[in-house]
Design a protein around this motif. Structure first.
Motif, short mmCIF file in Angstrom:
data_model
loop_
_atom_site.label_atom_id
_atom_site.label_comp_id
_atom_site.label_asym_id
_atom_site.label_seq_id
_atom_site.Cartn_x
_atom_site.Cartn_y
_atom_site.Cartn_z
N ALA A 169 0.85 -1.19 0.00
CA ALA A 169 0.00 0.00 0.00
C ALA A 169 0.89 1.24 0.00
O ALA A 169 1.75 1.40 0.88
CB ALA A 169 -0.92 0.01 1.21
N VAL A 170 0.69 2.11 -1.00
CA VAL A 170 1.48 3.34 -1.14
C VAL A 170 0.53 4.51 -1.33
O VAL A 170 -0.63 4.34 -1.68
CB VAL A 170 2.48 3.25 -2.31
CG1 VAL A 170 3.39 2.04 -2.15
CG2 VAL A 170 1.73 3.19 -3.65
N SER A 171 1.06 5.70 -1.14
CA SER A 171 0.27 6.90 -1.39
C SER A 171 0.04 7.09 -2.88
O SER A 171 0.97 6.96 -3.69
CB SER A 171 0.98 8.13 -0.82
OG SER A 171 0.33 9.32 -1.23
N SER A 172 -1.21 7.37 -3.27
CA SER A 172 -1.53 7.57 -4.69
C SER A 172 -0.84 8.79 -5.27
O SER A 172 -0.70 8.91 -6.50
CB SER A 172 -3.06 7.72 -4.86
OG SER A 172 -3.72 6.55 -4.45
N SER A 173 -0.37 9.69 -4.40
CA SER A 173 0.31 10.90 -4.88
C SER A 173 1.62 10.57 -5.59
O SER A 173 2.16 11.42 -6.31
CB SER A 173 0.56 11.86 -3.72
OG SER A 173 1.46 11.27 -2.78
N ILE A 176 2.44 5.77 -9.05
CA ILE A 176 3.08 4.53 -9.48
C ILE A 176 2.09 3.72 -10.32
O ILE A 176 0.92 3.59 -9.97
CB ILE A 176 3.55 3.70 -8.26
CG1 ILE A 176 4.57 4.48 -7.44
CG2 ILE A 176 4.13 2.36 -8.70
CD1 ILE A 176 5.02 3.77 -6.18
N ASP A 177 2.54 3.19 -11.43
CA ASP A 177 1.70 2.37 -12.31
C ASP A 177 1.23 1.13 -11.53
O ASP A 177 2.04 0.35 -11.04
CB ASP A 177 2.50 1.95 -13.55
CG ASP A 177 1.64 1.25 -14.59
OD1 ASP A 177 0.53 0.79 -14.25
OD2 ASP A 177 2.09 1.15 -15.74
N GLU A 178 -0.10 0.96 -11.43
CA GLU A 178 -0.65 -0.15 -10.66
C GLU A 178 -0.30 -1.51 -11.27
O GLU A 178 -0.45 -2.54 -10.62
CB GLU A 178 -2.17 -0.01 -10.53
CG GLU A 178 -2.59 1.20 -9.71
CD GLU A 178 -4.09 1.29 -9.55
OE1 GLU A 178 -4.75 0.22 -9.54
OE2 GLU A 178 -4.62 2.40 -9.43
N ARG A 179 0.13 -1.53 -12.52
CA ARG A 179 0.50 -2.80 -13.16
C ARG A 179 1.91 -3.25 -12.77
O ARG A 179 2.29 -4.39 -13.03
CB ARG A 179 0.42 -2.66 -14.68
CG ARG A 179 -1.00 -2.40 -15.20
CD ARG A 179 -0.98 -2.04 -16.67
NE ARG A 179 -0.27 -0.78 -16.90
CZ ARG A 179 -0.11 -0.22 -18.10
NH1 ARG A 179 -0.59 -0.84 -19.18
NH2 ARG A 179 0.53 0.93 -18.22
N LYS A 180 2.66 -2.37 -12.14
CA LYS A 180 4.03 -2.72 -11.75
C LYS A 180 4.03 -3.76 -10.65
O LYS A 180 3.28 -3.66 -9.69
CB LYS A 180 4.78 -1.47 -11.29
CG LYS A 180 6.22 -1.75 -10.87
CD LYS A 180 6.95 -0.48 -10.41
CE LYS A 180 8.39 -0.80 -10.01
NZ LYS A 180 9.12 0.39 -9.55
N ARG A 181 4.87 -4.78 -10.79
CA ARG A 181 5.04 -5.79 -9.75
C ARG A 181 6.27 -5.42 -8.91
O ARG A 181 7.35 -5.21 -9.45
CB ARG A 181 5.22 -7.18 -10.37
CG ARG A 181 3.97 -7.71 -11.06
CD ARG A 181 2.82 -7.89 -10.06
NE ARG A 181 1.62 -8.41 -10.66
CZ ARG A 181 1.19 -9.66 -10.53
NH1 ARG A 181 1.90 -10.53 -9.82
NH2 ARG A 181 0.06 -10.05 -11.08
N MET A 182 6.07 -5.37 -7.61
CA MET A 182 7.12 -4.90 -6.71
C MET A 182 7.94 -6.07 -6.17
O MET A 182 7.47 -7.21 -6.07
CB MET A 182 6.48 -4.14 -5.53
CG MET A 182 5.53 -3.03 -5.94
SD MET A 182 6.34 -1.71 -6.88
CE MET A 182 7.27 -0.93 -5.57
N GLY A 183 9.16 -5.77 -5.79
CA GLY A 183 10.03 -6.73 -5.12
C GLY A 183 10.53 -6.17 -3.81
O GLY A 183 10.37 -4.97 -3.53
N ALA A 184 11.14 -7.01 -3.00
CA ALA A 184 11.65 -6.55 -1.71
C ALA A 184 12.68 -5.43 -1.90
O ALA A 184 12.75 -4.49 -1.09
CB ALA A 184 12.26 -7.71 -0.93
N PHE A 260 3.09 -7.84 -5.51
CA PHE A 260 4.51 -8.19 -5.55
C PHE A 260 4.77 -9.17 -6.69
O PHE A 260 3.87 -9.88 -7.16
CB PHE A 260 4.94 -8.81 -4.22
CG PHE A 260 5.04 -7.82 -3.09
CD1 PHE A 260 6.17 -7.04 -2.95
CD2 PHE A 260 4.01 -7.69 -2.17
CE1 PHE A 260 6.27 -6.11 -1.92
CE2 PHE A 260 4.10 -6.78 -1.13
CZ PHE A 260 5.23 -5.98 -1.01
N ALA A 261 6.02 -9.21 -7.13
CA ALA A 261 6.42 -10.14 -8.18
C ALA A 261 6.36 -11.57 -7.65
O ALA A 261 6.45 -11.82 -6.45
CB ALA A 261 7.83 -9.80 -8.66
#
Length: 295
Positions: A169-173, A176-184, A260-261
């Motif tokens: 969960a991040v701030s919408s401000s 960040i592209d919601e399609r991006k898969r995050m890693g640690a 996450f990825a």
């Protein structure tokens, strides 16, 4: 003659180390409780409690009697449970403990299903941290708990229910592209907002994120996910959120959820009960009901 009442009263004294508080727990007057403890000591021929004007101390013999009394009372409760179960499955009282990061999100789905399928079931709920739930389960004050696995206690049975994936969960401000898969690695340099110590979700998050937790003020002293998310919305940092919470907690367009990825981090949720319990079939039925409402 030794009685179950005396054992219950002594267990209360052992837990509270205070005659007044123990009497309040078992709903009797302090003089009545003190008399029962004296009768128990006379029957056993042992001094169980050292008394003075300001405090009490459980003697070594008292500690052993308390351990054995707990076992006797658990077995007596198991006997009662067996009789009820033989008459009708998932009926009577079941004392269910649930961790705080599950209770508000799974109970609204579970409770209506239980009322519909098992109208004779009376569910007594307890919501608190995992360590307390496990302790109360082992001491017989709870029958079954719903928590993150594994617990890894040799006397407890664990049955997995579902995998609960983690989201970021991040701030919408931040746009960040919601399609991006995050890693640690993407969390390096972030202010990771977590629940206060003692919450298993905090430990699971730090386990996934590794060493990054050492470089930020992660502990905000919050006891609820909602509080942490308010801070995320205001731009104070990011947090890791169990997916089961998302529908309930994310009603704020100032928060963006990112996956996450692969392999996605997750926690395994399951039911835990004592292996000696005669109500295993009841708890398996409860597990099936939980699977149905979480699919």
């Amino acid at each position: 003659m030794l009685t179950f009442k005396q054992l219950r009263y002594f267990i209360a004294v052992h837990q509270h180390r205070h005659f007044g508080n123990a009497a309040e727990e078992v709903c009797v007057s302090q003089p009545a409780l003190s008399m029962q403890i004296r009768d128990l000591e006379k029957e056993l021929g042992l001094c169980l409690v050292e008394r003075n004007a300001r405090s009490i101390r459980i003697t070594p013999e008292g500690e052993e009697i308390a351990r054995r009394a707990n076992q006797i009372l658990r077995e007596m409760q198991d006997l009662k449970d067996y009789a009820k179960h033989a008459a009708s499955p998932l009926s009577g009282i079941i004392r269910l403990g649930v961790i705080p990061s599950l209770a508000p999100y799974i109970l609204p789905k579970l409770l209506p299903a239980l009322i519909k399928q098992y109208p004779d079931l009376q569910l007594n709920l307890r919501e608190t941290l995992t360590a307390s739930l496990v302790s109360e389960l082992k001491h017989g004050t709870l029958d079954v708990i719903l928590a993150a696995l594994p617990i890894e206690e040799p006397d407890l049975e664990e049955v997995p229910i579902f995998e609960d994936h983690f989201l970021l969960a991040v701030s919408s401000s931040r746009n960040i592209d919601e399609r991006k898969r995050m890693g640690a690695d993407d969390l390096h340099g972030e202010n990771l907002l977590l629940l206060e110590e003692g919450h298993c979700l905090r430990d699971q998050t730090l386990s996934f994120c590794g060493s990054i937790g050492q470089n930020q003020s992660a502990n905000v002293g919050a006891t609820s996910i909602a509080t942490v998310l308010h801070m995320v919305a205001a731009g104070y940092g990011v947090t890791v959120l169990p997916e089961i919470c998302a529908d309930t907690e994310i009603a704020d367009d100032r928060i963006t959820l990112l996956r996450f990825a692969e392999p996605q981090p997750s926690r395994r949720i399951g039911l835990i009960w004592r292996k000696t319990s005669p109500k295993s079939e009841d708890y398996m039925a409860l597990a099936r009901c939980l699977r149905n409402v979480t699919n």
